[in-house]
Design a protein around this motif. Sequence first.
Motif, PDB file in Angstrom:
ATOM      1  N   ILE A 153       1.067  -1.121   0.055  1.00 14.40           N
ATOM      2  CA  ILE A 153       0.048   0.009  -0.041  1.00 14.40           C
ATOM      3  C   ILE A 153       0.818   1.295  -0.021  1.00 14.40           C
ATOM      4  N   PHE A 154       1.068   1.911  -1.050  1.00 11.45           N
ATOM      5  CA  PHE A 154       1.784   2.993  -1.104  1.00 11.45           C
ATOM      6  C   PHE A 154       1.211   4.088  -2.323  1.00 11.45           C
ATOM      7  N   HIS A 155       2.297   5.209  -2.237  1.00 15.23           N
ATOM      8  CA  HIS A 155       1.905   6.276  -3.394  1.00 15.23           C
ATOM      9  C   HIS A 155       2.135   5.652  -4.812  1.00 15.23           C
ATOM     10  N   ALA A 156       1.162   4.812  -5.241  1.00 15.97           N
ATOM     11  CA  ALA A 156       1.293   4.334  -6.475  1.00 15.97           C
ATOM     12  C   ALA A 156       0.971   5.130  -7.473  1.00 15.97           C
ATOM     13  N   LEU A 157       0.198   6.086  -7.477  1.00 19.36           N
ATOM     14  CA  LEU A 157      -0.281   7.053  -8.529  1.00 19.36           C
ATOM     15  C   LEU A 157       0.922   7.853  -8.973  1.00 19.36           C
ATOM     16  N   ASN A 158       1.485   8.660  -7.878  1.00 15.20           N
ATOM     17  CA  ASN A 158       2.622   9.467  -7.980  1.00 15.20           C
ATOM     18  C   ASN A 158       4.014   9.108  -8.411  1.00 15.20           C
ATOM     19  N   GLN A 159       4.317   7.644  -7.691  1.00 14.43           N
ATOM     20  CA  GLN A 159       5.556   6.832  -8.212  1.00 14.43           C
ATOM     21  C   GLN A 159       5.421   6.373  -9.522  1.00 14.43           C
ATOM     22  N   LYS A 160       4.375   5.890 -10.161  1.00 16.26           N
ATOM     23  CA  LYS A 160       4.422   5.545 -11.389  1.00 16.26           C
ATOM     24  C   LYS A 160       4.354   6.498 -12.435  1.00 16.26           C
ATOM     25  N   ALA A 161       3.726   7.721 -11.979  1.00  9.64           N
ATOM     26  CA  ALA A 161       3.530   8.735 -12.956  1.00  9.64           C
ATOM     27  C   ALA A 161       4.826   9.553 -13.203  1.00  9.64           C
ATOM     28  N   VAL A 162       5.649   9.639 -12.159  1.00  9.17           N
ATOM     29  CA  VAL A 162       6.845  10.345 -11.897  1.00  9.17           C
ATOM     30  C   VAL A 162       7.908   9.243 -12.851  1.00  9.17           C
ATOM     31  N   ALA A 163       7.951   7.886 -12.618  1.00 12.52           N
ATOM     32  CA  ALA A 163       8.810   7.062 -13.455  1.00 12.52           C
ATOM     33  C   ALA A 163       8.568   7.237 -14.803  1.00 12.52           C
ATOM     34  N   ARG A 164       7.058   7.061 -15.265  1.00  6.58           N
ATOM     35  CA  ARG A 164       6.972   7.282 -16.555  1.00  6.58           C
ATOM     36  C   ARG A 164       7.414   8.672 -17.125  1.00  6.58           C
ATOM     37  N   ARG A 165       7.286   9.863 -16.381  1.00  7.59           N
ATOM     38  CA  ARG A 165       7.601  11.023 -16.907  1.00  7.59           C
ATOM     39  C   ARG A 165       9.266  10.865 -17.025  1.00  7.59           C
ATOM     40  N   TYR A 166       9.885  10.103 -16.220  1.00  7.22           N
ATOM     41  CA  TYR A 166      11.511  10.299 -16.429  1.00  7.22           C
ATOM     42  C   TYR A 166      11.581   9.304 -17.640  1.00  7.22           C
ATOM     43  N   ALA A 167      11.238   8.415 -17.995  1.00  2.17           N
ATOM     44  CA  ALA A 167      11.400   7.610 -18.846  1.00  2.17           C
ATOM     45  C   ALA A 167      11.078   8.430 -20.207  1.00  2.17           C
ATOM     46  N   ARG A 168       9.686   9.058 -20.224  1.00  5.74           N
ATOM     47  CA  ARG A 168       9.410   9.812 -21.627  1.00  5.74           C
ATOM     48  C   ARG A 168      10.570  10.798 -21.867  1.00  5.74           C
ATOM     49  N   GLU A 169      10.984  11.637 -20.567  1.00  7.92           N
ATOM     50  CA  GLU A 169      11.892  12.699 -20.991  1.00  7.92           C
ATOM     51  C   GLU A 169      13.317  12.157 -21.441  1.00  7.92           C
ATOM     52  N   HIS A 170      13.476  10.932 -21.287  1.00 13.76           N
ATOM     53  CA  HIS A 170      14.945  10.544 -21.573  1.00 13.76           C
ATOM     54  C   HIS A 170      14.668   9.367 -22.743  1.00 13.76           C
ATOM     55  N   ASP A 171      13.353   9.480 -23.432  1.00 11.97           N
ATOM     56  CA  ASP A 171      13.221   8.334 -24.701  1.00 11.97           C
ATOM     57  C   ASP A 171      13.619   6.982 -24.059  1.00 11.97           C
ATOM     58  N   LEU A 172      12.975   6.775 -23.120  1.00 15.64           N
ATOM     59  CA  LEU A 172      13.115   5.420 -22.584  1.00 15.64           C
ATOM     60  C   LEU A 172      11.859   4.829 -22.434  1.00 15.64           C
ATOM     61  N   ASP A 173      11.784   3.452 -22.367  1.00 11.58           N
ATOM     62  CA  ASP A 173      10.277   2.883 -22.085  1.00 11.58           C
ATOM     63  C   ASP A 173      10.479   2.443 -20.452  1.00 11.58           C
ATOM     64  N   TYR A 174       9.452   2.685 -19.700  1.00 10.01           N
ATOM     65  CA  TYR A 174       9.421   2.338 -18.256  1.00 10.01           C
ATOM     66  C   TYR A 174       9.590   0.749 -18.217  1.00 10.01           C
ATOM     67  N   LYS A 175       9.217   0.122 -19.068  1.00  7.91           N
ATOM     68  CA  LYS A 175       9.237  -1.421 -18.933  1.00  7.91           C
ATOM     69  C   LYS A 175      10.755  -1.889 -19.320  1.00  7.91           C
ATOM     70  N   ASP A 176      11.529  -1.131 -19.624  1.00  2.46           N
ATOM     71  CA  ASP A 176      12.953  -1.179 -19.796  1.00  2.46           C
ATOM     72  C   ASP A 176      13.807  -0.906 -19.007  1.00  2.46           C
ATOM     73  N   ILE A 177      13.489  -0.272 -17.715  1.00  2.00           N
ATOM     74  CA  ILE A 177      14.716   0.343 -16.868  1.00  2.00           C
ATOM     75  C   ILE A 177      14.275  -0.091 -15.333  1.00  2.00           C
ATOM     76  N   ASN A 178      15.347   0.004 -14.475  1.00  2.00           N
ATOM     77  CA  ASN A 178      15.180  -0.455 -13.417  1.00  2.00           C
ATOM     78  C   ASN A 178      15.335   1.047 -12.514  1.00  2.00           C
ATOM     79  N   LEU A 179      14.171   1.309 -11.476  1.00  3.26           N
ATOM     80  CA  LEU A 179      14.226   2.806 -10.878  1.00  3.26           C
ATOM     81  C   LEU A 179      14.019   2.543  -9.263  1.00  3.26           C
ATOM     82  N   ILE A 180      14.630   3.338  -8.523  1.00  6.79           N
ATOM     83  CA  ILE A 180      14.169   3.445  -7.204  1.00  6.79           C
ATOM     84  C   ILE A 180      13.346   4.725  -7.156  1.00  6.79           C
ATOM     85  N   VAL A 181      12.144   4.868  -6.506  1.00  4.72           N
ATOM     86  CA  VAL A 181      11.414   5.860  -6.493  1.00  4.72           C
ATOM     87  C   VAL A 181      11.190   6.133  -5.120  1.00  4.72           C
TER      88      VAL A 181
END
Length: 356
Positions: A153-181
């Motif tokens: 149970i966590f801040h899923a909406l914001n964590q995943k939104a930021v993860a996708r935003r980072y991926a988008r900004e760097h021309d990456l796919d969220y499903k291809d990278i490892n992140l700690i949020v």
Amino acid sequence: MKILTINPGSTSTKIAVFNNLESVFEKTLRHSVDELADFQNITDQFEFRRNIILDCLKEENISVDSFDAIAGRGGMLKSIPGGVYRVNQVMIEDLKKGVQGEHASNLGGILAREIAQETKHPENAFIVDPVVVDEMEDIARYSGLPDMPRVSIFHALNQKAVARRYAREHDLDYKDINLIVVHLGGGITVGAHRRGRVVDVNNGLDGEGPFSPERAGTVPVGALMRLCFSGKYQLHEVKKMCVGKGGMVSYMGTNDAYEVELMMEKGDQKAKDCYLAMAYQVAKDVGANATVLKGEVDQILITGGLARSKPFVDMIKERISFLAPVSVYPGEDELQALAENVHYAMLGERQIKEYL
């Protein structure tokens, strides 16, 4: 594409209107304690909040039937993988029951579906990444006691939104990278995102993990057992001690990080020590999640309201920068996150899931 987003809180309802991904109207509708006093349960507030939303839109000359989709903050549903979910009758029933607890966000899906009925697209009512998103690996569920598995149970909406935003900004796919949020708010959650899935994260609702502005975090279990059986406290008092009155507020008498920073500037050593200890515990959880990802960490992302505090973020970065590069995304724009997810789902770039 015109989208209405709704984020119900305990004493407010935040709404925003988006044309595609651009916010054209945003408002926080506040509800006094007296206005809410007559409602026995959170979901009893549904009609009251719906009417306030509709009245606000009418005042702004925004026609309800002009919306292509309505997105509500997800609530305490059954544990589900992350994603965009269409609001169906099964979900409505579980939101009303509060299958994992009563919370203001339970109203999000209910309000979205009801308001969508007044549009030309009644089927386009959605929730996105509710707090009960569960993508944990089985090994992460072990707690040490079979009857007490670790829960996601966590801040899923914001964590995943930021993860996708980072991926988008760097021309990456969220499903291809490892992140700690790291989400820094009234509660703090640290998630290990392996290729698009949060495979381990602390339970932010109960206060597991680092202590935060108003949560005690993981406390010494022996001391907690003795406190519980001391005869001095009832269950609700212990719960409040851990979540609401625990953490920074228990040390400093305030859950406002800015106030603590002002104390530090005036030379208050206790304030500095408390702030540093909170940052220390966050950094320690980041390190633990690095082991979950076996050291293969592409980026560490820091987000949430407390991420606006440069001194606090710097204290964390000092301890974790050797693990991976760090990016900071201050704030928690949940209305934007709702709109973005539904926008891409409506374009077919994200799967629209059914809640079962």
